[in-house]
Design an enzyme around this catalytic site. Structure first.
Site: not given
Length: 263
Positions: A109, A43, A143
């Site tokens: 995200k 990331e 994540c």
């Protein structure tokens, strides 16, 4: 193709230094000697997990995108990882799926890490991404998404591989090492999860713990602490065997997310 060859790079990242990260990542990737289908980076691989997007965000034709295309062409492989993108006066933690021919897909995200104030600097995505590579269906995530099983749920075998790129701190590595096998088992899919190592600019340490877990929860690859560039293969036969021997997905609860991605 029944076999997919994946190269993961559990990399040390230089804090908020795009030039140095791209140079170092390119140098390290140059040691790849065998043919690979997919190269996975962490990331925010060009900056580290920065909350200064106004200083480091790039446009979709920026240098990190150009660098990813160069690497994809060089290795004739897909290159993926997330970078900071500015678009329509908003900032996104955006995963790029870059192909060697220059075409690409992206995923923003969905779950922004409120504990780290990510939600105060970035805009959340609203859609999942499903991509195909050599006959494999892949769902990339970023994540903190790992903590939300409804968002990651493998409905009607939408994916064969759940891909996670991360900057996950060592202080919560137990959660990382627990949730990844759980996601593999409950979704009857391979999970490939790539983290960074080292301290970031806030002196938060990352222990890596990148891994690949098969649909039965067995470890294909696992690496703590050290920087590691590693290539391994996964086989479609193992996926088919798990799903036919233990057809749990057909008994799963059905649900539908509305336009706000809530029940």
């Amino acid at each position: 193709m029944s076999t997919l060859k994946i190269t993961t790079f559990q990399a040390y990242l230089f804090w908020e230094n795009i030039d140095k990260n791209l140079q170092n990542l390119g140098l390290r990737l140059s040691s790849i000697r065998e043919k690979t289908d997919l190269i996975v980076l962490p990331e925010m691989f060009s900056t580290g997990f920065s909350m200064n997007p106004e200083k480091f965000a790039e446009e979709m034709n920026g240098r990190s995108m150009k660098w990813m295309l160069e690497q994809a062409k060089k290795f004739d492989a897909v290159v993926t990882g997330s970078i900071i993108i500015r678009e329509n006066k908003k900032y996104y933690n955006r995963l790029i799926w870059m192909r060697a021919d220059g075409s690409f897909e992206y995923y923003d995200k969905r779950h922004l890490f409120g504990l780290g104030e990510e939600d105060q600097h970035y805009t959340a995505g609203t859609r999942k991404l499903f991509v195909e590579l050599n006959g494999w269906k892949i769902c990339p995530m970023i994540c903190y998404d790992l903590r939300f099983p409804v968002w990651l749920r493998n409905v009607n075998e939408e994916y064969d591989i759940l891909l996670i790129v991360a900057n996950w701190p060592e202080r919560r590595s137990l959660h990382w090492r627990t949730l990844i096998p759980a996601r593999a088992i409950e979704n009857q899919a391979f999970v490939v999860a790539v983290n960074r190592i080292g301290h970031d600019g806030n002196e938060i340490y990352h222990s890596g713990d990148s891994m690949c877990i098969d649909p039965l929860g067995k470890v294909v690859y696992y690496k703590p602490n050290d920087e590691d560039l590693y290539t391994f293969s996964i086989n479609k036969e193992d996926l088919t065997h798990a799903r036919t021997s233990f057809p749990f997905l057909k008994d799963a609860d059905t649900f539908k997310l509305n336009e706000n991605n809530r029940f």
